[in-house]
Design a protein around this motif. Structure first.
Motif, PDB file in Angstrom:
ATOM      1  N   THR A  18      57.999  23.555  32.201  1.00 38.28           N
ATOM      2  CA  THR A  18      56.731  22.826  32.238  1.00 38.28           C
ATOM      3  C   THR A  18      56.310  22.429  30.824  1.00 38.28           C
ATOM      4  O   THR A  18      55.893  21.284  30.585  1.00 38.28           O
ATOM      5  CB  THR A  18      55.658  23.694  32.922  1.00 38.28           C
ATOM      6  N   ASP A  41      56.235  20.928  41.305  1.00 39.73           N
ATOM      7  CA  ASP A  41      56.135  22.362  41.567  1.00 39.73           C
ATOM      8  C   ASP A  41      54.832  22.644  42.311  1.00 39.73           C
ATOM      9  O   ASP A  41      53.757  22.318  41.795  1.00 39.73           O
ATOM     10  CB  ASP A  41      56.160  23.108  40.218  1.00 39.73           C
ATOM     11  N   ASP A  45      51.612  23.889  37.840  1.00 36.61           N
ATOM     12  CA  ASP A  45      51.421  24.320  36.443  1.00 36.61           C
ATOM     13  C   ASP A  45      51.286  23.141  35.481  1.00 36.61           C
ATOM     14  O   ASP A  45      50.466  23.182  34.561  1.00 36.61           O
ATOM     15  CB  ASP A  45      52.604  25.194  35.986  1.00 36.61           C
ATOM     16  N   ASP A 131      58.902  17.658  36.396  1.00 36.11           N
ATOM     17  CA  ASP A 131      58.862  19.099  36.138  1.00 36.11           C
ATOM     18  C   ASP A 131      59.231  19.812  37.439  1.00 36.11           C
ATOM     19  O   ASP A 131      58.507  19.706  38.431  1.00 36.11           O
ATOM     20  CB  ASP A 131      57.455  19.517  35.689  1.00 36.11           C
TER      21      ASP A 131
HETATM   22 MG   LIG Z   1      56.974  25.493  35.366  1.00 34.15          MG
END
Ligand SMILES: [Mg+2]
Ligand SMILES: Nc1ncnc2c1ncn2[C@@H]1O[C@H](COP(=O)(O)OP(=O)(O)OP(=O)(O)O)[C@@H](O)[C@H]1O
Length: 261
Positions: A18, A41, A45, A131
């Motif tokens: 991230t 994700d 995050d 990500d």
């Molecule tokens: Mg991550």
């Protein structure tokens, strides 16, 4: 310049995926590139690190686009894209994405949904970075199918184990079966503490094991307190500690990525 799409992935947790997506994206934007970051994700995050601290309250996220692809509902691909004041765009994610796993697996083009959503956006950006969550499930595979390359952050805090082999095998499978142009962008050593002997050992091991088959970036991302603090402030390392060593390292990484282009 055609849009380059890069998945930042490693199924091992906490390797700096991230942080790398965010800071590499910012560094590219600072050098004049138009950048879209995509949070894939369900933890959200990346979304949180950019200052949207309650991703579950966002109305439109990646989950809605994947659902629209499955259901055949018309949804503007730009719907829900957030603009960060440091000059990049973000397609956010939240926990709803976790609930999409089963519908995606049941869908007709289950590996192509992210690509189908993203394709029209390639005209608007120079770089699209994904990500990925620390899994090799259907959502990261969707990101690999949509990507030109996979960038693999590896933590200098652990000797690389079987996780790397599994990831590279999955990349090979996607290349053979679905996306023949998928490449490994490079392996990036992250979270490196130069005072720690293990960090040097990990870096050497990675260069020895992988540099004949893959690019191992010359740039190593150092560990720094400021880099750990920046996400809570919703800022990049460039705003939070612009003179710091982590910001410098991501500038060098962006140059290495641009040189390849
Ligand atoms: Mg991550
Ligand atoms: N250069 C750095 N220096 C210090 N801390 C860092 C640095 N980069 C990332 N961190 C911290 O290390 C932790 C792991 O980083 P990050 O969340 O980027 O990893 P990840 O691979 O995305 O994790 P996950 O697998 O859970 O998605 C986070 O707490 C992050 O703030």
């Amino acid at each position: 310049m055609p849009c380059r799409t890069i998945a930042v992935a490693n199924q091992k947790g906490g390797t700096g995926k991230t942080a790398t997506t965010l800071s590499l994206g910012m560094a590219l934007a600072r050098s004049g590139q138009r950048v879209l970051l995509v949070d894939t994700d369900p933890q959200g995050d990346l979304t949180k690190s950019l200052g949207w601290h309650a991703p579950d309250a966002l109305e439109t996220t990646l989950a809605n686009h994947l659902n629209a692809m499955i259901e055949g509902v018309i949804l503007d691909p730009r719907e829900g894209i957030l603009s960060h004041d440091e000059g990049i765009d973000l397609m956010p994610a939240n926990i709803e994405l976790a609930g999409m796993e089963m519908p995606i697996l049941m869908a007709m083009s289950r590996e192509q949904l992210v690509n189908m959503w993203m394709s029209p956006l390639k005209a608007d950006y120079d770089f699209i970075l994904f990500d990925c969550a620390p899994t090799l499930g259907i959502i990261p595979i969707n990101a690999f199918v949509a990507s030109d390359s996979v960038l693999v952050p590896v933590s200098a805090e652990y000797l690389p184990a079987s996780a790397m082999a599994g990831l590279l095998k999955t990349v090979g499978r996607v290349r053979r079966q679905i996306n023949p142009s998928l490449e490994v962008e490079g392996i990036l050593v992250t979270l490196s503490d130069s005072r720690n002997n293990l960090a040097h050992e990990v870096e050497e091991t990675i260069r020895r094991q992988y540099s004949s088959a893959y690019r191992v970036f010359d740039t190593v991302i150092p560990r720094a307190v400021s880099a750990a603090e920046a996400p809570a402030a919703g800022m990049s390392v460039f705003s939070y500690d612009g003179a710091g060593k982590v910001a410098r390292a991501f500038e060098r990484l962006a140059e290495e990525v641009l040189d390849r282009g």
